[in-house]
Design a protein around this motif. Structure first.
Motif, short mmCIF file in Angstrom:
data_model
loop_
_atom_site.label_atom_id
_atom_site.label_comp_id
_atom_site.label_asym_id
_atom_site.label_seq_id
_atom_site.Cartn_x
_atom_site.Cartn_y
_atom_site.Cartn_z
N THR A 103 50.04 37.21 37.57
CA THR A 103 49.32 37.73 38.73
C THR A 103 49.49 39.24 38.74
OG1 THR A 103 49.73 35.69 39.95
CG2 THR A 103 49.09 37.62 41.23
N VAL A 104 48.35 39.95 38.69
CA VAL A 104 48.39 41.41 38.65
C VAL A 104 47.62 41.95 39.85
CG1 VAL A 104 48.62 41.54 36.15
CG2 VAL A 104 46.35 41.58 37.16
N LYS A 105 48.04 43.10 40.30
CA LYS A 105 47.36 43.78 41.40
C LYS A 105 46.34 44.74 40.77
CE LYS A 105 47.94 44.95 45.95
NZ LYS A 105 47.74 44.04 47.01
N PHE A 106 45.08 44.56 41.10
CA PHE A 106 44.02 45.39 40.55
C PHE A 106 42.95 45.58 41.60
CE2 PHE A 106 40.05 45.77 37.98
CZ PHE A 106 40.31 47.02 37.47
N ARG A 107 42.58 46.82 41.86
CA ARG A 107 41.58 47.19 42.87
C ARG A 107 41.94 46.62 44.24
NH1 ARG A 107 36.25 45.36 42.03
NH2 ARG A 107 36.84 43.98 40.37
N GLY A 108 43.21 46.61 44.56
CA GLY A 108 43.66 46.20 45.88
C GLY A 108 43.70 44.71 46.10
N TRP A 111 44.85 39.38 41.03
CA TRP A 111 44.00 38.75 40.01
C TRP A 111 44.89 37.91 39.10
CZ3 TRP A 111 38.67 39.88 38.92
CH2 TRP A 111 38.11 40.81 39.77
N THR A 112 44.31 36.85 38.56
CA THR A 112 44.99 36.07 37.55
C THR A 112 44.63 36.67 36.20
OG1 THR A 112 44.87 34.09 38.89
CG2 THR A 112 45.27 33.78 36.55
N ALA A 113 45.65 36.93 35.39
CA ALA A 113 45.44 37.53 34.07
C ALA A 113 45.99 36.61 33.00
CB ALA A 113 46.14 38.89 34.01
N VAL A 114 45.31 36.60 31.88
CA VAL A 114 45.77 35.85 30.71
C VAL A 114 45.82 36.82 29.54
CG1 VAL A 114 44.92 33.60 31.46
CG2 VAL A 114 43.45 35.08 30.13
N ALA A 115 46.70 36.54 28.59
CA ALA A 115 46.85 37.43 27.44
C ALA A 115 45.69 37.21 26.47
CB ALA A 115 48.17 37.16 26.75
N ALA A 116 45.20 38.28 25.88
CA ALA A 116 44.14 38.18 24.89
C ALA A 116 44.64 37.47 23.64
CB ALA A 116 43.61 39.57 24.54
N ASP A 117 45.90 37.67 23.31
CA ASP A 117 46.52 37.02 22.17
C ASP A 117 47.62 36.10 22.69
OD1 ASP A 117 47.44 36.22 19.72
OD2 ASP A 117 48.40 38.14 19.23
N GLU A 131 38.55 41.97 28.66
CA GLU A 131 37.33 41.33 29.12
C GLU A 131 37.61 40.55 30.39
OE1 GLU A 131 35.75 37.88 26.89
OE2 GLU A 131 37.47 38.14 25.58
N MET A 132 36.55 40.07 31.01
CA MET A 132 36.69 39.26 32.22
C MET A 132 36.02 37.92 31.97
SD MET A 132 36.10 42.06 35.22
CE MET A 132 36.84 41.04 36.47
N LEU A 133 36.77 36.86 32.19
CA LEU A 133 36.24 35.51 32.07
C LEU A 133 36.25 34.89 33.46
CD1 LEU A 133 37.99 34.24 28.82
CD2 LEU A 133 35.64 35.00 29.11
N GLY A 134 35.10 34.90 34.10
CA GLY A 134 35.01 34.42 35.47
C GLY A 134 35.80 35.33 36.37
N ASN A 135 36.82 34.79 37.05
CA ASN A 135 37.66 35.61 37.91
C ASN A 135 39.03 35.87 37.29
OD1 ASN A 135 38.67 33.06 38.14
ND2 ASN A 135 38.83 33.07 40.36
N ARG A 136 39.13 35.72 35.97
CA ARG A 136 40.37 35.99 35.25
C ARG A 136 40.21 37.23 34.39
NH1 ARG A 136 43.84 31.08 33.29
NH2 ARG A 136 44.01 30.01 35.28
N LEU A 137 41.27 38.01 34.34
CA LEU A 137 41.29 39.19 33.48
C LEU A 137 41.95 38.82 32.16
CD1 LEU A 137 42.65 41.80 36.06
CD2 LEU A 137 40.27 41.33 35.49
#
Length: 142
Positions: A103-108, A111-117, A131-137
């Motif tokens: 869980t990362v704080k972005f633009r206030g 967001w849920t984030a996943v690793a590219a690798d 990239e953005m996949l739906g509502n995941r970073l």
């Protein structure tokens, strides 16, 4: 009506259709129609006007096709910074969850984030949005 006027009307109609469809190739064919109009102004016979229009229009289409085939393909919209200005922005990962998300704080907002690798070890730190996949970073290590 003069032959050149017919060529100019055809060129204008082609531009109007191109504006409605958005095909750049039709604009290249319009260049050929304009060349046909120029040939009519120079006094070439009708067959000469048609040949000039076909050669110039076809040549413009072939040149544009060759240029486009050599240029790299655009990125998909979810990874293209021209479409989504969040791509390339930095985020801070404090802790990774057991399921491989963070869980990362972005633009206030959170967001849920996943690793590219996913094979890379998940360690906290600074990451970049890939990239953005739906509502995941989808993020990668800086």
């Amino acid at each position: 009506m003069s032959e050149s006027a017919v060529w100019w009307l055809l060129a204008g109609a082609a531009v109007a259709v191109e504006l409605m469809t958005g095909t750049f190739y039709l604009l290249m064919m319009t260049v050929g129609l304009v060349a046909g109009a120029a040939a009519a102004h120079l006094g070439l016979p009708l067959i000469g006007q048609i040949v000039v229009a076909a050669v110039v229009g076809g040549g413009a289409v072939a040149a544009w096709y060759g240029y486009r085939s050599r240029s790299p393909a655009p990125l998909p919209a979810n990874a293209n910074r021209d479409v989504n200005l969040d791509i390339g922005e930095a985020v801070q990962v404090v802790q990774w969850n057991a399921d491989g998300t963070a869980t990362v704080k972005f633009r206030g907002a959170n967001w849920t984030a996943v690793a590219a690798d996913p094979a890379a070890p998940a360690s906290p730190g600074n990451f970049r949005i890939k990239e953005m996949l739906g509502n995941r970073l989808v993020i990668e290590k800086l």
